[in-house]
Design a protein around this motif. Structure first.
Motif, mmCIF file in Angstrom:
data_model
loop_
_atom_site.group_PDB
_atom_site.id
_atom_site.type_symbol
_atom_site.label_atom_id
_atom_site.label_comp_id
_atom_site.label_asym_id
_atom_site.label_seq_id
_atom_site.Cartn_x
_atom_site.Cartn_y
_atom_site.Cartn_z
ATOM 1 N N GLU A 13 -2.376 -13.690 2.656
ATOM 2 C CA GLU A 13 -2.828 -12.853 3.542
ATOM 3 C C GLU A 13 -3.677 -11.628 2.486
ATOM 4 O OE1 GLU A 13 0.563 -13.405 3.439
ATOM 5 O OE2 GLU A 13 1.030 -13.472 5.455
ATOM 6 N N PRO A 14 -4.607 -10.986 2.956
ATOM 7 C CA PRO A 14 -5.274 -9.775 2.345
ATOM 8 C C PRO A 14 -4.199 -8.996 2.045
ATOM 9 C CG PRO A 14 -6.300 -10.251 4.513
ATOM 10 C CD PRO A 14 -5.138 -11.087 4.470
ATOM 11 N N ASN A 26 -1.617 -6.005 1.725
ATOM 12 C CA ASN A 26 -1.172 -4.988 2.767
ATOM 13 C C ASN A 26 -0.084 -4.187 2.089
ATOM 14 O OD1 ASN A 26 0.183 -3.535 4.722
ATOM 15 N ND2 ASN A 26 0.302 -5.284 6.159
ATOM 16 N N MET A 52 1.756 -1.998 2.626
ATOM 17 C CA MET A 52 3.071 -1.258 3.415
ATOM 18 C C MET A 52 3.870 -2.487 3.703
ATOM 19 S SD MET A 52 2.218 1.704 3.464
ATOM 20 C CE MET A 52 3.634 2.228 4.492
ATOM 21 N N HIS A 53 3.776 -3.604 3.413
ATOM 22 C CA HIS A 53 4.377 -4.830 3.806
ATOM 23 C C HIS A 53 4.661 -5.584 2.855
ATOM 24 C CE1 HIS A 53 6.201 -7.131 6.908
ATOM 25 N NE2 HIS A 53 5.056 -8.054 6.820
#
Lengths: 423, 597
Positions: free
Chosen positions: A323-324, A326, A328-329
């Motif tokens: 995924e790009p 993130n 916060m995750h």
């Protein structure tokens, strides 16, 4: 008086032009005798890094396994594919990931170049380690090759660092969190740890500054240093008398008359500078063969083999793109690149000792090895009995590291808890 | 050697061939060629035919620069007939994008004209998916790493099978419509609107914050939840709150499938910064949010029946029954409020409203930020509810009053038990029930247990009824006959004087002996606590600790609590003085009890 030589006519010049151009490019015909074989190696820029003759032991596949050459060829593949990838890559947090998508979907050969670059990089880390093992287990770091061993260890560290800096560039979740973990391991160093981390990231966390720094290190600084050190590494092989080999117990054949005559011949002044053993020229019966074609064909074989392996791997497996980023995750667990998972595993027991203490001691020991182990017995033989102690210590370190990497890679799940990969 | 060399070279050659084939022959070229052929067959003029013949396959893309962040959508490379009305009955990828009045498309002179032109908007702004890709697998977002697969069309392979089929349907695109059409009651975003209403009707707003909508703090902030998570995660988190976080105390709401879907779509539409609003608009909105609306009249102080009926309306409007039971409505998560006035007085209710943990420290009830007047009205209303349910027999009494928490089988696993902390007592554990004097059990029923959800039933039940229900518990659930309780030698008052040294010694003993279960902070959340039921007592529950005598603390520590994991520490060599230090430590960490002395 002799007649003045008539200059060739323009017509002759034109007629001979292709042949002249050809011969100025390739000064030697395909060699058919020993003299031509020597001069082929000697007069060609790309070949003169080779000695004219090499010891037969050097050519034994089982002795070197071509690992050093393999690392070099992987480096070459990395340079070529890396330069091509540079035409598409932008080290910007907003664009990098999009560029990865373009490489994967739209750019001709984009995904293939990326696969080749990725798998060559992983392969190089592995092959360089194996090469180091080969050199250790054959005792090849001993006098006079101590310094070349030290350069080799530095090259190993640079390989790891190049791979690590490249890991961030795709700017996906995998990259972001691996570098976050990796750089926070560096922060465990006492006193300067936080400063080293800040120097690497240019910020408190991984972001645009870190991406730019890693990019510059990855595409400019590190490759230049590696190229220079590789050149020195090769040059020292020649100066140290070729690859290590077992001491020749007895001259195979009694010195013949021809060799005695050779003594009368003029010795070349330049060779007086050469210290240590050097390859003899002449018909002295010894264990050496001509580099052309014996060494060259072996090198070509290693190159084709390496290329074939990387091409096949790149054909079969795509380089990961998650995924790009993130911020916060974080994924759970967030793992460093595989070659640092041994460190991460050790960090899970003790932050300082696992992340900084033990690795530093390990690297210092590696660097000091040829200066601590001065006995000359057992050089040039795999697992020589005389070197049982040294080999056992090295093997123990190696196995412990490999086991930690395997545990970190396959047996660690969320919150770094033990999981079974077969479930 | 030479043979091996030849083989390796051959492999290199083969792979090159394959790579070249792969890189130069694309599926999309076949689609484009098919389009040219079919369009040529359909075209009426020669010029049109010639133009189509002149075209050769190439990558087509819409570059969206004037709308939101810049995007590159290459979808039309395969879906080449998007704007060609002649292809409306063809199979994908060469089908015309439907024209509908619902999307704002209009017919001019018999020709449709789009409201949302692809050149201006691109494709992924509505459909999601990965605009840059040219392979179906990647561009449709089937790849599990792509955060936004085609909304309502694509279900990623690693999504949970039990509900992944429910994640299909064009409705899911409404969350994208709502990025620009933010107004409520917009016809195209009916499900977003329904989800928003559900967010309030189910009291989600009590725990969760969504910027500009709610201010809850107990649960995660959902302002950007649509950006962070895929719809499968949202669905899972609503229907099984503990699937991802075992310690989550989010209630499992009993929602219909359609409601869950609406909530998921609503949550997916929450993306934080909205590209349809400017930063200036956003700043203005944040300023206005802090300022009370101008011209709001001072609320008229209500009295009597008017106050009660306004409280009733507020309780209904604020969706208290999303969790609580009140009359016929039951959220199935929190205690019954139907006759609250008999159990609690108005001031208790009011204080509890303002700060629930002040009364029940481990309550999951959120602290709402309603105006003080609203709290007053709601408290007055709840305190006015004084009609007990009919309960002719002790069995009825248990069913009406106890079963919601203690369970049908009396084992403490009532329907709302998992949301209560401390957990309701397991009445089938004879070890516990039979080791406590009947007076204490009666007292717990009559006066409740301070600091817990056990209310005082003294106003609901008379002494006879309490006796009756207790006997009913003994015979129905505990079953074992009561035995003579062994008298323990325990001091009435703590013999060790409360001093700083004593507390320090007590803390030392506590950390060594007790923290494994009760936790280092003595909050009952030690590392072993999750495996124990009843859970270790939270010793920072001041209301509870204050209500317990020194004698009971001594007895529980020295001789253990039968029917629980608390062992008899006298067997592990704790002396009476050490227990005295412990008691001083426990009293000391509850500030109010220290002040009392």
């Amino acid at each position: 008086m002799s007649q003045a030589v008539k200059p060739p006519s323009l017509w002759t010049n034109m007629r001979e032009l292709p042949a002249n151009v050809w011969h100025s490019l390739f000064r030697n015909p395909l060699p058919s005798d020993d003299l031509q074989r020597s001069s082929t190696s000697f007069t060609n820029f790309f070949l003169h890094i080779h000695p004219v003759k090499v010891n037969k032991n050097t050519l034994r596949p089982i002795y070197t396994m071509g690992l050093g050459l393999m690392s070099f060829f992987l480096f070459l593949i990395l340079v070529v594919t890396g330069v091509l990838l540079m035409f598409y890559y932008v080290p910007s947090t907003t664009q990098a990931y999009d560029r990865m998508l373009d490489l994967r979907g739209t750019v001709a050969f984009g995904i293939f170049l990326r696969n080749m670059h990725r798998w060559s990089a992983h392969g190089m880390v592995g092959v360089v380690v194996l090469h180091m093992c080969r050199v250790f287990f054959t005792g090849s770091y001993k006098k006079p090759r101590e310094f070349n061993w030290v350069i080799g260890v530095i090259l190993f560290l640079l390989t790891l660092f190049s791979s690590f800096t490249g890991y961030l560039l795709p700017w996906d979740q995998l990259a972001f969190w691996a570098i976050t973990v990796g750089t926070s391991i560096a922060a465990y160093a006492p006193v300067v740890g936080k400063d080293i981390q800040f120097l690497m990231l240019g910020d408190a966390t991984v972001g645009q500054e870190a991406l730019l720094r890693f990019y510059v290190l990855h595409v400019a600084v590190l490759p230049v240093i590696v190229t220079l050190l590789v050149a020195i590494h090769f040059w020292r092989i020649r100066k140290d008398g070729g690859l290590s080999r077992p001491e020749e117990t007895a001259t195979p054949v009694a010195v013949s008359v021809k060799a005695v005559e050779l003594k009368k011949n003029k010795t070349y002044g330049l060779q007086g500078f050469v210290r240590g053993p050097f390859t003899k020229i002449g018909n002295t019966p010894d264990n050496s063969v001509f580099a052309w074609p014996n060494l060259l064909i072996a090198e070509l074989f290693v190159f084709i083999l390496t290329l074939a392996a990387i091409l096949t791997l790149s054909m079969m497996f795509n380089a990961p793109l998650e995924e790009p980023v993130n911020v916060m995750h974080p994924p759970n667990p967030a793992k460093a690149p595989w070659y640092f998972l041994g460190l991460q595993e050790m960090v899970s027991y003790s932050a300082f000792w696992g992340g900084v203490g033990i690795p530093t001691i390990f690297v210092l020991l590696l660097l000091a090895t040829p200066y601590l182990d001065r006995r000359t017995a057992g050089v040039g033989k795999w697992f020589a009995r005389e070197r049982l102690l040294a080999n056992t210590i090295f093997m123990t370190f190696l196995i412990v590291n490999v086991v930690f990497v395997i545990i970190g890679t396959f047996f660690r799940g969320p919150n770094w808890e033990f999981v079974s990969p077969w479930k | 050697m030479r043979l091996a060399l030849a083989i390796a070279s051959f492999v290199v050659l083969i792979v090159h061939g394959l790579v070249f084939y792969q890189q130069f022959f694309h599926k999309w070229e076949n689609y484009q060629t098919a389009y040219f052929d079919q369009a040529r067959a359909l075209s009426k003029t020669d010029a049109e035919k010639a133009a189509l013949t002149a075209r050769s396959p190439r990558i087509e893309q819409s570059l969206v620069t004037k709308f939101g962040e810049n995007r590159v959508d290459r979808c039309i490379t395969c879906h080449l007939a998007m704007d060609d009305p002649r292809f409306k009955d063809h199979a994908q990828p060469l089908r015309t994008h439907p024209y509908t009045a619902g999307m704002g498309d209009v017919q001019v002179n018999g020709k449709w004209e789009r409201r949302h032109k692809f050149a201006d908007f691109g494709c992924t702004v509505c459909h999601d998916g990965q605009g840059r890709g040219l392979q179906e697998h990647y561009s449709h977002g089937e790849d599990e790493y792509w955060p936004d697969p085609l909304a309502g069309y694509i279900v990623q392979a690693n999504w949970r099978k039990d509900f992944s089929t429910k994640l299909k349907g064009k409705d899911y695109m409404q969350s994208n419509c709502a990025q620009c059409h933010t107004e409520e009651n917009f016809a195209g975003t009916a499900l977003v609107d329904r989800g928003r209403k559900l967010f309030f009707a189910n009291n989600c707003y009590g725990c969760h914050r969504i910027e500009g909508l709610s201010e809850g703090t107990l649960g995660p902030d959902l302002s950007e939840v649509g950006k962070k998570f895929k719809i499968d995660y949202l669905w899972e988190s609503i229907v099984e709150p503990r699937a991802n976080l075992a310690t989550s105390f989010m209630p499992q709401f009993h929602l219909s499938e359609q409601d869950v879907k609406a909530l998921v779509i609503f949550l997916k539409s929450r993306r934080g910064v909205n590209f349809s609003e400017t930063s200036l608009q956003r700043y203005r909105a944040s300023l206005n949010a802090k300022r009370p609306p101008e011209g709001a009249a001072e609320p008229v102080a209500l009295q009597g029946a008017a106050l009660i009926s306004s409280g009733e309306k507020l309780v209904t409007d604020h969706a208290c029954t999303a969790c609580h039971k009140l009359g016929s409505r039951d959220g199935g998560i929190a205690p019954d409020l139907s006759f609250e006035g008999l159990m609690k007085n108005e001031s208790w209710i009011l204080e509890h409203f303002k700060n629930p943990p002040s009364k029940i420290p481990d309550s999951i009830m959120p602290t709402f930020r309603f105006p003080a007047a609203d709290f007053q009205a709601m408290s007055t209303y709840l305190a006015s509810l004084k009609t007990p349910p009919p309960m002719p027999t002790p069995a009825d009494t248990f069913k009406e009053l106890c079963q919601r928490c203690h369970g049908e089988k009396g084992d403490g696993h009532g329907p709302i038990a998992i949301y209560l902390d401390p957990y309701p007592r397991d009445l089938t554990k004879a070890g516990f029930i039979n080791s406590k004097p009947v007076e204490r059990l009666q007292n717990s029923i009559k006066n409740g247990v301070a600091g817990t959800s056990m209310p005082s039933w003294g106003q609901v039940l008379n002494d006879n009824q309490i006796q009756g229900v207790l006997q009913y518990v003994f015979t129905t659930y505990t079953k074992e006959p009561r035995k003579e309780i062994t008298a323990r030698k325990v001091p009435e008052k703590n013999p060790v004087a409360a001093s700083a040294e004593s507390m320090a010694r007590g803390e030392d003993t506590f950390v060594r002996r007790c923290s494994g279960c009760h936790g280092r902070k003595a909050d009952g959340k030690g590392p072993n606590s999750l495996d124990i039921l009843p859970r270790p007592r939270n010793l920072r529950n001041t209301a509870f600790v204050d209500s317990v005598s020194d004698r009971r603390l001594f007895e529980s520590i020295l001789y253990g609590v039968q029917g629980s994991a608390m062992p008899s520490w006298i067997d592990y060599g704790l002396s009476q003085n050490e227990v005295g230090d412990l008691v001083n430590f426990i009293r000391g960490i509850n500030a109010r009890s220290a002040a009392r002395k």
